[in-house]
Write a protein that holds these residues in place. Structure first.
Motif, PDB file in Angstrom:
ATOM      1  N   ILE A 101       3.680  25.652 -25.878  1.00  0.00           N
ATOM      2  CA  ILE A 101       4.285  24.489 -25.228  1.00  0.00           C
ATOM      3  C   ILE A 101       3.225  23.448 -24.881  1.00  0.00           C
ATOM      4  N   PRO A 102       3.302  22.261 -25.475  1.00  0.00           N
ATOM      5  CA  PRO A 102       2.374  21.193 -25.081  1.00  0.00           C
ATOM      6  C   PRO A 102       2.836  20.531 -23.789  1.00  0.00           C
ATOM      7  N   SER A 103       1.911  20.010 -23.031  1.00  0.00           N
ATOM      8  CA  SER A 103       2.275  19.262 -21.822  1.00  0.00           C
ATOM      9  C   SER A 103       1.395  18.021 -21.724  1.00  0.00           C
ATOM     10  N   VAL A 104       1.912  17.003 -21.052  1.00  0.00           N
ATOM     11  CA  VAL A 104       1.203  15.733 -20.971  1.00  0.00           C
ATOM     12  C   VAL A 104       1.441  15.087 -19.616  1.00  0.00           C
ATOM     13  N   VAL A 105       0.418  14.427 -19.110  1.00  0.00           N
ATOM     14  CA  VAL A 105       0.539  13.598 -17.916  1.00  0.00           C
ATOM     15  C   VAL A 105       0.442  12.154 -18.396  1.00  0.00           C
ATOM     16  N   PHE A 106       1.464  11.352 -18.081  1.00  0.00           N
ATOM     17  CA  PHE A 106       1.528   9.991 -18.595  1.00  0.00           C
ATOM     18  C   PHE A 106       0.787   8.996 -17.706  1.00  0.00           C
ATOM     19  N   THR A 107      -0.434   9.381 -17.346  1.00  0.00           N
ATOM     20  CA  THR A 107      -1.348   8.385 -16.819  1.00  0.00           C
ATOM     21  C   THR A 107      -1.797   7.541 -18.017  1.00  0.00           C
ATOM     22  N   LEU A 108      -2.512   6.480 -17.756  1.00  0.00           N
ATOM     23  CA  LEU A 108      -3.097   5.698 -18.856  1.00  0.00           C
ATOM     24  C   LEU A 108      -4.610   5.686 -18.655  1.00  0.00           C
ATOM     25  N   ASP A 125      -5.114  15.112  -1.453  1.00  0.00           N
ATOM     26  CA  ASP A 125      -4.786  16.411  -2.018  1.00  0.00           C
ATOM     27  C   ASP A 125      -5.618  17.497  -1.351  1.00  0.00           C
ATOM     28  N   SER A 126      -5.022  18.687  -1.217  1.00  0.00           N
ATOM     29  CA  SER A 126      -5.715  19.795  -0.555  1.00  0.00           C
ATOM     30  C   SER A 126      -6.770  20.432  -1.459  1.00  0.00           C
ATOM     31  N   GLY A 127      -6.655  20.220  -2.778  1.00  0.00           N
ATOM     32  CA  GLY A 127      -7.628  20.763  -3.717  1.00  0.00           C
ATOM     33  C   GLY A 127      -8.844  19.873  -3.851  1.00  0.00           C
ATOM     34  N   ASN A 128      -9.738  20.278  -4.779  1.00  0.00           N
ATOM     35  CA  ASN A 128     -10.969  19.491  -4.954  1.00  0.00           C
ATOM     36  C   ASN A 128     -10.912  18.548  -6.150  1.00  0.00           C
ATOM     37  N   ARG A 129      -9.729  18.476  -6.796  1.00  0.00           N
ATOM     38  CA  ARG A 129      -9.553  17.537  -7.913  1.00  0.00           C
ATOM     39  C   ARG A 129      -8.075  17.395  -8.220  1.00  0.00           C
ATOM     40  N   PRO A 130      -7.694  16.371  -8.991  1.00  0.00           N
ATOM     41  CA  PRO A 130      -6.294  16.261  -9.401  1.00  0.00           C
ATOM     42  C   PRO A 130      -5.980  17.234 -10.533  1.00  0.00           C
ATOM     43  N   LEU A 131      -4.704  17.396 -10.817  1.00  0.00           N
ATOM     44  CA  LEU A 131      -4.222  18.056 -12.040  1.00  0.00           C
ATOM     45  C   LEU A 131      -4.921  19.388 -12.308  1.00  0.00           C
ATOM     46  N   SER A 132      -4.730  20.336 -11.408  1.00  0.00           N
ATOM     47  CA  SER A 132      -5.433  21.621 -11.491  1.00  0.00           C
ATOM     48  C   SER A 132      -5.087  22.412 -12.741  1.00  0.00           C
ATOM     49  N   SER A 163       0.837  -1.201   0.000  1.00  0.00           N
ATOM     50  CA  SER A 163       0.000   0.000   0.000  1.00  0.00           C
ATOM     51  C   SER A 163       0.870   1.249   0.000  1.00  0.00           C
ATOM     52  N   ILE A 164       0.393   2.294  -0.700  1.00  0.00           N
ATOM     53  CA  ILE A 164       1.104   3.580  -0.761  1.00  0.00           C
ATOM     54  C   ILE A 164       0.086   4.709  -0.659  1.00  0.00           C
ATOM     55  N   ILE A 165       0.438   5.722   0.108  1.00  0.00           N
ATOM     56  CA  ILE A 165      -0.318   6.975   0.136  1.00  0.00           C
ATOM     57  C   ILE A 165       0.533   8.031  -0.572  1.00  0.00           C
ATOM     58  N   PHE A 166      -0.040   8.680  -1.574  1.00  0.00           N
ATOM     59  CA  PHE A 166       0.625   9.790  -2.250  1.00  0.00           C
ATOM     60  C   PHE A 166       0.010  11.087  -1.746  1.00  0.00           C
ATOM     61  N   ILE A 167       0.857  11.999  -1.263  1.00  0.00           N
ATOM     62  CA  ILE A 167       0.372  13.308  -0.811  1.00  0.00           C
ATOM     63  C   ILE A 167       0.589  14.301  -1.950  1.00  0.00           C
ATOM     64  N   GLY A 168      -0.472  14.564  -2.699  1.00  0.00           N
ATOM     65  CA  GLY A 168      -0.391  15.453  -3.853  1.00  0.00           C
ATOM     66  C   GLY A 168      -0.859  14.758  -5.118  1.00  0.00           C
ATOM     67  N   ALA A 169      -1.816  15.387  -5.820  1.00  0.00           N
ATOM     68  CA  ALA A 169      -2.402  14.793  -7.021  1.00  0.00           C
ATOM     69  C   ALA A 169      -2.024  15.578  -8.272  1.00  0.00           C
ATOM     70  N   GLY A 170      -0.735  15.946  -8.355  1.00  0.00           N
ATOM     71  CA  GLY A 170      -0.238  16.611  -9.555  1.00  0.00           C
ATOM     72  C   GLY A 170       0.289  15.597 -10.553  1.00  0.00           C
ATOM     73  N   TYR A 171       1.152  16.057 -11.463  1.00  0.00           N
ATOM     74  CA  TYR A 171       1.740  15.185 -12.488  1.00  0.00           C
ATOM     75  C   TYR A 171       2.291  13.897 -11.867  1.00  0.00           C
ATOM     76  N   VAL A 172       3.256  14.065 -10.953  1.00  0.00           N
ATOM     77  CA  VAL A 172       3.995  12.927 -10.420  1.00  0.00           C
ATOM     78  C   VAL A 172       3.088  12.005  -9.620  1.00  0.00           C
ATOM     79  N   GLY A 173       2.251  12.578  -8.757  1.00  0.00           N
ATOM     80  CA  GLY A 173       1.364  11.769  -7.950  1.00  0.00           C
ATOM     81  C   GLY A 173       0.426  10.922  -8.786  1.00  0.00           C
ATOM     82  N   MET A 174      -0.142  11.508  -9.827  1.00  0.00           N
ATOM     83  CA  MET A 174      -1.092  10.776 -10.673  1.00  0.00           C
ATOM     84  C   MET A 174      -0.386   9.708 -11.510  1.00  0.00           C
ATOM     85  N   GLU A 175       0.770  10.046 -12.053  1.00  0.00           N
ATOM     86  CA  GLU A 175       1.501   9.069 -12.869  1.00  0.00           C
ATOM     87  C   GLU A 175       1.927   7.864 -12.027  1.00  0.00           C
TER      88      GLU A 175
END
Length: 447
Positions: free
Chosen positions: A338-345, A194-201, A166-178
């Motif tokens: 500049i394009p950006s991408v989150v490498f979730t699947l 995450d302190s926000g109301n959704r990931p990847l603000s 089991s792992i808890i990730f603190i933060g739902a940004g790029y790295v946390g989601m990937e």
């Protein structure tokens, strides 16, 4: 005291670009790094992450086609995957040092500190330079609640010999989601706080909502609007205490990872003594990437306050700095779209303006938004999610924003980046001929 024409702090893409270009022109150059040479991306960032991601891409496609020609899912092996990943990263530091030494560049294995505007202290020595280049990149944001010393980092995750249950990730940004997506597919029980109301603000809310729903189907648990107050080490687990609304709650896991974002790596440089101004985005620079307060200092890559912290831009900034050091300030930083991408699947990718930004900049816009799950390319691989939002300036019909959630969105978004950069209209993109039935060909239907 050693004297140099150019002293570069940081050996990533930006720092190496400057050091090599200046050495090639006969300048006396030094470069320093407190960690292994080669920078974050090659050693402990995007490259090793993509290697680890590769096998989950295969697993995901097999999972989606199970019962449709695939009878048995491939078996994932983290230990063998890590060995394969090390075949990419292990040789990088030594190879980087070798290449720099070949050019006559002096190497230091410590983070320098400013003594004054032109002087650095490094490895117990003093070095003076006509120009000092700061290219130290980003580092994990430090969290200061009780027990934060128990937090692991992205470096720790990328080098895990064995995945915990089991792992808890603190933060739902790029790295946390990937990482959450990667771990969940390996069977880890994953929770994201995450302190926000959704990931990847930074990404389109509608597409992120679809991605979040699919992430939950993978078994990822999300806890939003929560503030972590403490991490406690138990006998076999860690307990995370957090505030949700007015209530205190807690949960336990085998590992807790700080994915609460990254900040400019400048705390060890003693910038005040060098008269180098900085802000929350990094070193304060002008259009020449020159320090606003110390003309002998330049900054490039993630640590500069110009642009986004992305590797392709780092190389471009390194080129601009080297040109200005060698030829005087003639080259201004020109940042393309500049394009950006989150490498979730599936990937989520974006370029240009968001819907909100476009509404504030243009009198009228056209928003083309839909699910593409019934399109051939989605049905062919039984994709779990495929949707898009394309934004046009109504007056000019030019593309001004593109947002995609779906298979290989990280590749498709590059066509939109080119189209926006070239000021293309929707009908001009539709008139292009692409291979069929490719995912890129789908963009003609999107616009």
């Amino acid at each position: 005291m050693e004297e140099f024409d150019v002293f570069v702090i940081g050996s990533g893409v930006a720092g190496q670009t400057v050091a090599k270009a200046c050495a090639d022109k006969g300048k006396k150059v030094a470069i320093a790094d407190r960690r292994e040479f080669g920078g974050t991306c090659a050693n402990r960032g995007c490259d090793p992450k993509k290697v680890l991601l590769g096998v989950t891409e295969i697993w995901e496609e097999a999972q989606n086609l199970k019962g449709k020609g695939i009878e048995k899912l491939p078996e994932l092996n983290w230990k063998k995957l890590q060995k394969y990943k090390r075949s990419f990263t292990k040789a990088i530091p030594a190879a980087t040092e070798k290449n720099l030494k070949k050019k006559g560049i002096s190497l230091y294995h410590q983070s320098p500190e400013f003594v004054d505007e032109r002087t650095l202290k490094v490895e117990g020595k003093t070095a003076k330079a006509k120009n000092i280049v700061i290219a130290t990149g980003y580092e994990p944001r430090k969290l200061s609640f009780k027990g934060s010393k128990h937090l692991s980092t992205s470096d720790d995750f990328l080098n895990l010999k064995k995945l915990p249950k089991s792992i808890i990730f603190i933060g739902a940004g790029y790295v946390g989601m990937e990482f959450a997506h990667m771990a969940a597919r390996f069977g880890v029980r994953v929770t994201v706080l995450d302190s926000g109301n959704r990931p990847l603000s930074a990404f389109d809310a509608d597409l992120v909502g679809t991605l979040t729903d699919y992430s939950k189907k993978l078994g990822i648990k999300f806890i939003f609007n929560s503030e972590v107050k403490a991490v406690e080490k138990l006998r076999k687990n860690f307990r995370v205490s957090y505030k949700s609304g007015k209530k205190m709650k807690s949960l336990t896991s085998k590992m807790v990872i700080n994915t609460a974002g990254r900040i400019p790596a400048i705390s060890a440089l003693n910038l005040e003594k060098g008269n180098v101004a900085f802000n929350e985005n990094g070193i304060a620079t002008n259009n020449f990437l020159q320090s606003e307060t110390n003309p002998g200092v330049y900054a490039c890559g993630d640590v500069s306050d110009n642009g986004l912290p992305l590797t392709p831009l780092s190389g471009r900034e390194g080129y601009v700095v080297s040109e200005n050091i060698l030829n005087g300030n003639r080259k201004k930083l020109s940042i393309p779209v500049i394009p950006s991408v989150v490498f979730t699947l599936p990937n989520i990718a974006s370029v240009g303006y968001s819907e909100k930004e476009a509404k504030s900049r243009f009198k009228n816009i056209i928003v083309k938004q839909a699910s593409a799950l019934d399109w051939f390319n989605a049905k062919r691989i039984n994709a779990p999610a495929y949707s898009y939002k394309i934004i046009l300036n109504e007056r000019t019909q030019k593309l001004v924003g593109a947002h995609i959630l779906g298979p290989n969105a990280g590749e498709t978004i590059n066509i939109f980046a080119m189209a926006i950069h070239k000021g293309m209209k929707a009908d001009e993109l539709q008139s292009m001929l692409f291979t069929y039935p490719s995912l890129v060909n789908d963009i003609k239907n999107m616009v």
